[in-house]
Design a protein around this motif. Structure first.
Motif, short mmCIF file in Angstrom:
data_model
loop_
_atom_site.label_atom_id
_atom_site.label_comp_id
_atom_site.label_asym_id
_atom_site.label_seq_id
_atom_site.Cartn_x
_atom_site.Cartn_y
_atom_site.Cartn_z
N LEU A 149 0.83 -1.21 0.00
CA LEU A 149 0.00 0.00 0.00
C LEU A 149 0.86 1.26 0.00
CD1 LEU A 149 -2.70 -1.21 2.53
CD2 LEU A 149 -3.06 -0.75 0.09
N LEU A 150 2.02 1.20 0.65
CA LEU A 150 2.91 2.36 0.69
C LEU A 150 3.65 2.56 -0.63
CD1 LEU A 150 4.35 1.84 4.28
CD2 LEU A 150 2.93 3.77 3.54
N THR A 151 3.69 1.54 -1.46
CA THR A 151 4.33 1.66 -2.77
C THR A 151 3.32 1.71 -3.91
OG1 THR A 151 4.61 -0.74 -2.88
CG2 THR A 151 6.45 0.53 -1.99
N SER A 152 2.03 1.65 -3.58
CA SER A 152 0.99 1.73 -4.60
C SER A 152 1.04 3.10 -5.30
CB SER A 152 -0.39 1.54 -3.95
OG SER A 152 -1.42 1.96 -4.82
N ARG A 153 0.77 3.10 -6.59
CA ARG A 153 0.77 4.36 -7.35
C ARG A 153 -0.63 4.97 -7.43
NH1 ARG A 153 5.20 4.96 -12.13
NH2 ARG A 153 7.01 4.20 -10.98
N THR A 154 -1.42 4.76 -6.38
CA THR A 154 -2.75 5.37 -6.29
C THR A 154 -2.76 6.33 -5.11
OG1 THR A 154 -3.83 3.41 -7.22
CG2 THR A 154 -5.21 4.94 -5.98
N GLY A 158 -7.88 10.73 2.37
CA GLY A 158 -9.06 10.67 3.22
C GLY A 158 -8.85 9.78 4.43
N LEU A 159 -9.51 10.12 5.54
CA LEU A 159 -9.35 9.37 6.77
C LEU A 159 -10.25 8.15 6.77
CD1 LEU A 159 -9.03 12.18 9.47
CD2 LEU A 159 -7.25 10.77 8.45
N ARG A 160 -9.65 7.03 6.37
CA ARG A 160 -10.34 5.74 6.38
C ARG A 160 -9.37 4.69 6.89
NH1 ARG A 160 -11.01 7.57 1.33
NH2 ARG A 160 -10.07 5.77 0.31
N ALA A 161 -9.89 3.55 7.28
CA ALA A 161 -9.04 2.47 7.78
C ALA A 161 -7.97 2.14 6.75
CB ALA A 161 -9.89 1.24 8.10
N PRO A 162 -6.70 2.10 7.13
CA PRO A 162 -5.61 1.95 6.15
C PRO A 162 -5.77 0.75 5.22
CG PRO A 162 -4.71 2.57 8.26
CD PRO A 162 -6.18 2.34 8.48
N LEU A 163 -6.18 -0.38 5.76
CA LEU A 163 -6.23 -1.59 4.94
C LEU A 163 -7.43 -1.63 4.01
CD1 LEU A 163 -4.87 -4.29 7.41
CD2 LEU A 163 -3.64 -2.72 5.90
N THR A 164 -8.28 -0.61 4.07
CA THR A 164 -9.40 -0.52 3.12
C THR A 164 -9.08 0.42 1.97
OG1 THR A 164 -10.49 1.38 4.20
CG2 THR A 164 -10.99 -0.82 5.06
N VAL A 213 -0.66 6.58 8.18
CA VAL A 213 0.07 5.90 9.25
C VAL A 213 1.30 6.73 9.60
CG1 VAL A 213 -0.70 3.57 8.66
CG2 VAL A 213 1.35 4.50 7.57
N PHE A 214 1.80 6.55 10.81
CA PHE A 214 2.94 7.32 11.29
C PHE A 214 3.92 6.40 12.00
CE2 PHE A 214 -0.59 10.10 10.91
CZ PHE A 214 -0.08 11.32 10.50
N LEU A 215 5.18 6.66 11.79
CA LEU A 215 6.20 6.04 12.62
C LEU A 215 6.51 7.00 13.75
CD1 LEU A 215 8.64 4.36 10.08
CD2 LEU A 215 7.02 3.26 11.62
N THR A 216 6.53 6.49 14.96
CA THR A 216 6.71 7.34 16.13
C THR A 216 7.54 6.60 17.17
OG1 THR A 216 5.51 8.81 17.66
CG2 THR A 216 4.66 6.57 17.39
N ARG A 231 -4.03 6.52 11.69
CA ARG A 231 -4.95 7.62 12.02
C ARG A 231 -6.37 7.09 12.24
NH1 ARG A 231 -6.23 11.79 13.05
NH2 ARG A 231 -6.12 13.50 11.58
N VAL A 232 -6.71 6.00 11.53
CA VAL A 232 -8.04 5.42 11.64
C VAL A 232 -7.88 3.94 11.99
CG1 VAL A 232 -10.21 4.94 10.44
CG2 VAL A 232 -8.96 7.06 9.96
N LEU A 233 -8.72 3.47 12.90
CA LEU A 233 -8.65 2.08 13.35
C LEU A 233 -9.37 1.15 12.37
CD1 LEU A 233 -9.31 2.78 17.14
CD2 LEU A 233 -7.11 2.37 16.00
N PRO A 234 -9.12 -0.15 12.47
CA PRO A 234 -9.74 -1.09 11.51
C PRO A 234 -11.26 -1.01 11.46
CG PRO A 234 -7.95 -2.16 12.68
CD PRO A 234 -8.13 -0.83 13.33
N ASP A 235 -11.91 -0.64 12.58
CA ASP A 235 -13.38 -0.57 12.56
C ASP A 235 -13.90 0.75 12.01
OD1 ASP A 235 -12.84 1.26 14.55
OD2 ASP A 235 -13.85 0.16 16.16
N GLY A 236 -13.00 1.62 11.54
CA GLY A 236 -13.41 2.88 10.93
C GLY A 236 -13.46 4.05 11.87
N THR A 237 -13.26 3.82 13.18
CA THR A 237 -13.27 4.93 14.14
C THR A 237 -11.89 5.61 14.15
OG1 THR A 237 -12.63 3.48 15.97
CG2 THR A 237 -14.99 3.81 15.58
N ARG A 238 -11.89 6.89 14.55
CA ARG A 238 -10.64 7.63 14.61
C ARG A 238 -9.80 7.15 15.79
NH1 ARG A 238 -11.73 12.63 11.81
NH2 ARG A 238 -13.08 11.99 10.09
#
Length: 518
Positions: A149-154, A158-164, A213-216, A231-238
């Motif tokens: 996903l980090l290398t995708s060219r798309t 928007g704030l949505r669950a990363p894996l979606t 996503v952030f590295l911290t 930034r967003v959890l798998p269930d879609g909540t912040r």
């Protein structure tokens, strides 16, 4: 009324420089000796077009705005950007400037260098996304999920669950109020929970807070540890990741930088507990390369504007570009620019860490003085916002401050030499044998390395950088540029300000490479 208006037109506007648009930014001789392909020139034509220069202006004229709450009082923590920002990001992502792809680092560096000249601020999240991958690879199970996903060219904002999502952007959140660069003093706490950790604490600088996503860094039971925070959890909540304010920065206006609070924010561990600095240094090294690339891009942009202006502006009876004093200035700026570009491309190809730390210190230090001199070539015309030079100048100090300011970078070099003596030998082998003038400088440098302490850190690292640049210009650069560099920077036939190259310089050959072909 028409008579009054007509009478006020006291003269025709003449001797003004035409706009520098409609050219290929990639038509840069120092760059094309490393990479020369169709995609690079495609990006170069975009970066040199009036349309995309205007988008760069708009993204900086209308900086991001933080909305902490919606109209009903619900916490949303969103940053609104001008549409031009998203347009710039989309070009960068669809051309892979953000993608850490093994074996393609040089091609990616060349594209980053060219597109950064259209607008520099959006290069920050692009750079961090590129740099996140090597850090995540410390935890192969995380890399397997997030790297595609980090290398995708798309570009999927928007704030949505990363894996979606179809593609992700990464940010970085390291420094805190009390420590700054001394990240080992961080007080953010990481508490283990059943499926990860929860973080509580603050971060003084979080780059690109609308990233996915952030590295911290945070203090886990086993010590300072690296984490991946969505930034967003798998269930879609912040996630409990709250933006307190955006920084009001000197430059880099198009890009958002924030102060944030973690209030039991969910996170995944990257690497072992207690090895946070060692883990995130993989990200830092990659972003340091982009600091060099970004500074080299700024130098080239300033040089291009200065040379274009001088080629079209007359003063005292002749074009500026034909006047000896200005020719010396332009040639000196060109030598500095080509040295930075050549070294940046070599680093992208060879990934030599000691040389990277050395170059990050010196090239980024040279950015502001280069931008100031390039602006001065335009005179008062360069001091007004419409010229674009003030924006370039305000951007120029950032790369020296980001990812370790001057002393941090110089001291990193000293620590690396002490910890890894083999890296010193590798560096010396790289710079030796290029030219007798370089070898004399190498011999003097080698003698100084035997007795160096922190008070001399900057002096030694500066000398290392100049020797490296000189050697690389001899091996990979234009002979006239290399000769001017060696005579001035290493040979001492040079003043303090730009425009003090020796009489023997081949000004015509150097300046011809600098003037854009519009």
């Amino acid at each position: 009324m028409s008579s009054t208006v007509r009478d006020m037109a006291t003269h025709e506007v003449t001797n003004q420089v035409p706009p520098l648009t409609g050219h290929d930014v990639a038509a840069d001789p120092a760059l094309l000796s490393w990479v020369d392909d169709a995609e690079l020139h495609e990006i170069g034509r975009l970066a040199g077009s009036e349309e995309w220069q205007e988008r760069g202006r708009l993204a900086n004229s209308y900086p991001p705005v933080l909305h902490t709450h919606d109209r009903y009082g619900n916490r949303i923590d969103e940053v609104e950007f001008h549409p031009a920002w998203h347009d710039l990001m989309n070009v960068a992502v669809t051309h892979g400037l953000h993608a850490h792809v093994d074996g393609a680092h040089l091609a990616r560096a060349a594209k980053f260098y060219v597109w950064s000249q259209a607008e520099a601020g959006h290069g920050c999240p692009i750079s961090m996304t590129y740099a996140a991958v090597p850090a995540l690879r410390v935890s192969p199970e995380l890399a397997a999920v997030y790297e595609p996903l980090l290398t995708s060219r798309t570009y999927d904002f928007g704030l949505r669950a990363p894996l979606t999502k179809q593609g992700l952007i990464a940010g970085m959140s390291m420094t805190e109020k009390q420590g700054g660069s001394d990240v080992r003093t961080n007080t953010t706490v990481a508490k283990p929970v059943s499926d990860g950790y929860v973080l509580t604490g603050h971060k003084w600088f979080t780059s690109a807070p609308m990233s996915d996503v952030f590295l911290t860094l945070a203090q886990a039971p086993g010590g300072l540890t690296c984490f991946l925070v969505p930034r967003v959890l798998p269930d879609g909540t912040r996630n409990r990741f709250f933006l307190q304010r955006l920084k009001d920065k000197l430059g880099n206006k198009s890009n958002a930088s924030a102060e944030i609070e973690y209030d039991e924010a969910f996170a995944l561990r990257v690497g072992d507990e207690g090895r946070g600095v060692r883990t995130i240094i993989e990200m830092v090294n990659a972003t340091r390369l982009d600091c060099v690339l970004g500074t080299a891009a700024g130098m080239r942009a300033g040089l291009r504007q200065a040379a274009h202006h001088a080629a079209h502006r007359k003063a005292f009876g002749s074009y500026l570009v034909d006047q000896p004093a200005m020719r010396n200035v332009l040639a000196d700026l060109a030598v500095e620019s080509e040295a930075a570009t050549t070294t940046a491309m070599w680093l992208a190809q060879h990934k030599q860490r000691l040389a990277l730390a050395v170059t990050k210190y010196w090239v980024c230090k040279r950015g502001p003085v280069h931008a100031a001199e390039a602006m001065e070539c335009l005179g008062g015309n360069g001091y007004i916002e419409d010229s674009g030079m003030p924006r370039l100048f305000r951007e120029s100090p950032l790369m020296s401050i980001w990812e370790g300011s001057g002393n941090v970078a110089a001291l990193d070099v000293l620590r690396a030499m002490k910890k890894e003596p083999a890296s010193v030998q590798e560096f010396l082998e790289t710079v030796s044998g290029a030219d007798p003038r370089v070898d004399r400088a190498v011999n003097a440098l080698t003698a100084s390395l035997s007795d160096v302490d922190e008070t001399q850190a900057r002096r030694v690292v500066e000398r290392m950088a100049l020797v490296l640049q000189g050697a690389l210009l001899v091996k990979h650069g234009h002979p006239a540029v290399a000769d001017a560099f060696l005579s001035s920077r290493l040979g001492g036939d040079w003043g303090v300000a730009f425009g003090t190259l020796p009489r023997t310089t081949d000004f015509a050959a150097i300046i011809d490479r600098a003037i854009p072909k519009v």
